[in-house]
Design a protein around this motif. Structure first.
Motif, mmCIF file in Angstrom:
data_model
loop_
_atom_site.group_PDB
_atom_site.id
_atom_site.type_symbol
_atom_site.label_atom_id
_atom_site.label_comp_id
_atom_site.label_asym_id
_atom_site.label_seq_id
_atom_site.Cartn_x
_atom_site.Cartn_y
_atom_site.Cartn_z
ATOM 1 N N MET A 74 -18.766 -50.253 7.168
ATOM 2 C CA MET A 74 -18.493 -50.953 5.920
ATOM 3 C C MET A 74 -16.998 -50.892 5.623
ATOM 4 N N ASP A 75 -16.477 -51.929 4.973
ATOM 5 C CA ASP A 75 -15.046 -51.984 4.726
ATOM 6 C C ASP A 75 -14.591 -51.074 3.605
ATOM 7 N N ASN A 76 -15.545 -50.507 2.854
ATOM 8 C CA ASN A 76 -15.155 -49.575 1.792
ATOM 9 C C ASN A 76 -15.295 -48.119 2.222
ATOM 10 N N GLN A 77 -15.522 -47.907 3.519
ATOM 11 C CA GLN A 77 -15.584 -46.548 4.041
ATOM 12 C C GLN A 77 -14.179 -45.964 4.063
ATOM 13 N N ARG A 78 -14.044 -44.756 3.590
ATOM 14 C CA ARG A 78 -12.732 -44.107 3.586
ATOM 15 C C ARG A 78 -12.725 -42.979 4.611
ATOM 16 N N PRO A 79 -11.664 -42.866 5.404
ATOM 17 C CA PRO A 79 -11.572 -41.746 6.349
ATOM 18 C C PRO A 79 -11.399 -40.434 5.589
ATOM 19 N N ARG A 80 -11.863 -39.359 6.193
ATOM 20 C CA ARG A 80 -11.696 -38.058 5.558
ATOM 21 C C ARG A 80 -10.226 -37.658 5.572
ATOM 22 N N PRO A 81 -9.771 -36.991 4.516
ATOM 23 C CA PRO A 81 -8.362 -36.577 4.460
ATOM 24 C C PRO A 81 -8.018 -35.647 5.619
ATOM 25 N N GLU A 82 -6.771 -35.648 5.991
ATOM 26 C CA GLU A 82 -6.310 -34.798 7.082
ATOM 27 C C GLU A 82 -6.537 -33.329 6.742
ATOM 28 N N GLY A 83 -7.113 -32.618 7.654
ATOM 29 C CA GLY A 83 -7.374 -31.192 7.475
ATOM 30 C C GLY A 83 -8.740 -30.868 6.930
ATOM 31 N N PHE A 84 -9.431 -31.865 6.382
ATOM 32 C CA PHE A 84 -10.730 -31.583 5.764
ATOM 33 C C PHE A 84 -11.727 -31.058 6.789
ATOM 34 N N SER A 85 -11.829 -31.724 7.930
ATOM 35 C CA SER A 85 -12.829 -31.351 8.939
ATOM 36 C C SER A 85 -12.621 -29.925 9.427
ATOM 37 N N PHE A 116 -19.580 -35.591 2.159
ATOM 38 C CA PHE A 116 -20.133 -36.916 2.458
ATOM 39 C C PHE A 116 -19.607 -37.932 1.436
ATOM 40 N N PRO A 117 -18.308 -38.204 1.460
ATOM 41 C CA PRO A 117 -17.691 -39.043 0.418
ATOM 42 C C PRO A 117 -18.151 -40.496 0.439
ATOM 43 N N ASN A 118 -18.667 -40.970 1.565
ATOM 44 C CA ASN A 118 -19.054 -42.370 1.666
ATOM 45 C C ASN A 118 -20.529 -42.613 1.370
ATOM 46 N N ASN A 119 -21.261 -41.540 1.062
ATOM 47 C CA ASN A 119 -22.660 -41.702 0.660
ATOM 48 C C ASN A 119 -22.728 -42.099 -0.807
ATOM 49 N N SER A 120 -23.832 -42.718 -1.186
ATOM 50 C CA SER A 120 -23.996 -43.126 -2.579
ATOM 51 C C SER A 120 -24.095 -41.895 -3.470
ATOM 52 N N LYS A 121 -23.613 -42.031 -4.699
ATOM 53 C CA LYS A 121 -23.630 -40.901 -5.617
ATOM 54 C C LYS A 121 -25.063 -40.499 -5.966
ATOM 55 N N ARG A 122 -25.949 -41.468 -5.987
ATOM 56 C CA ARG A 122 -27.357 -41.178 -6.249
ATOM 57 C C ARG A 122 -27.899 -40.199 -5.209
ATOM 58 N N ASN A 123 -27.656 -40.488 -3.926
ATOM 59 C CA ASN A 123 -28.144 -39.608 -2.869
ATOM 60 C C ASN A 123 -27.462 -38.249 -2.908
ATOM 61 N N LEU A 124 -26.177 -38.236 -3.245
ATOM 62 C CA LEU A 124 -25.463 -36.969 -3.323
ATOM 63 C C LEU A 124 -25.991 -36.102 -4.463
#
Length: 242
Positions: free
Chosen positions: A1-12, A75-83
């Motif tokens: 999806m085009d609204n997917q955001r990469p995880r910030p550097e260092g997070f993983s 899981f920043p790209n998951n829906s807030k409902r599921n989170l």
């Protein structure tokens, strides 16, 4: 999806270290109590029933507690409902394990010959505060955020309070765990002052707990790791717009 955001550097890297140190703490705790203190039982052997207490409280009130408060950043790209649902479900599992862990320690005291007093140590007081905060947080979060009963403005006002006391409860759990390790070491480790292998293991568990807790606090308070709102976050569980 085009609204997917990469995880910030260092997070993983930080997240992987948290999961690694958390799992290592549980493994070493189980090895310590299994190897040095006879393993695990239930009411037929109150002394061994106690051994469930440190293990289950570590899993529930520390490891799973941490995972529940990190889920929004993991899981920043998951829906807030599921989170929200995941956050609540992990809390329920942590609570169940903690109740069993508390039952184990009360049984080990009450069924001992002679019985041992309950709730007189600093460890037990701070641990009780942590459990009470945990339960209050779960109930308030359920009413405020999961069920669509409060208006968005009220939820926005309460959110910082919820975050603060959630993190405070986690820190209380860490403090209680460290105090519990110290108590057990002084009562059960022979010649603790001489740092026998068991004493070194206990100290090592405590250090790993500190690393684990510090990394969790860093991850959930670092602004660059914060989850960014998504358009669908404005939709409640009922499917209506706020």
């Amino acid at each position: 999806m085009d609204n997917q955001r990469p995880r910030p550097e260092g997070f993983s890297v930080v997240f992987a270290l948290i999961e690694l140190t958390g799992a290592l703490t549980i493994i070493l705790m189980t090895v310590w109590l299994g190897y040095y203190h006879g393993g695990f039982s239930w009411r037929s052997n109150p002394a061994l029933e106690f051994n469930w207490h440190p293990v289950l409280m570590t899993i529930g009130m520390i490891f799973l507690y941490a995972d529940s408060i990190m889920v929004y950043r993991a899981f920043p790209n998951n829906s807030k409902r599921n989170l929200k649902l995941t956050h609540a479900i992990i809390h329920v599992i942590a609570f169940i394990l903690s109740v069993i862990g508390l039952q184990a320690v009360f049984d080990s005291h009450n069924l001992a010959t002679p019985p041992t007093p309950n709730l007189y140590t600093l460890h037990s007081w701070i641990g009780l505060v942590a459990v009470i905060l945990f339960c209050c947080q779960w109930m308030s979060g359920l009413v405020t955020f999961l069920f669509p009963g409060l208006k968005p403005g009220l939820r926005a006002v309460y959110l910082p309070v919820h975050v603060f006391f959630g993190l405070m409860g986690f820190v209380c759990s860490l403090v209680a765990a460290l105090l519990g390790l110290l108590e057990k070491a002084h009562w059960a480790v022979k010649d603790y002052k001489d740092l026998p292998p068991e004493g070194l293991l206990v100290n090592f568990i405590g250090v790993i707990l500190m690393v684990f807790g510090s990394l969790v606090v860093y991850l959930v308070t670092e602004p660059q790791f914060k989850r960014h709102p998504r358009p669908e976050d404005e939709i409640l569980l009922t499917g209506n717009l706020e």
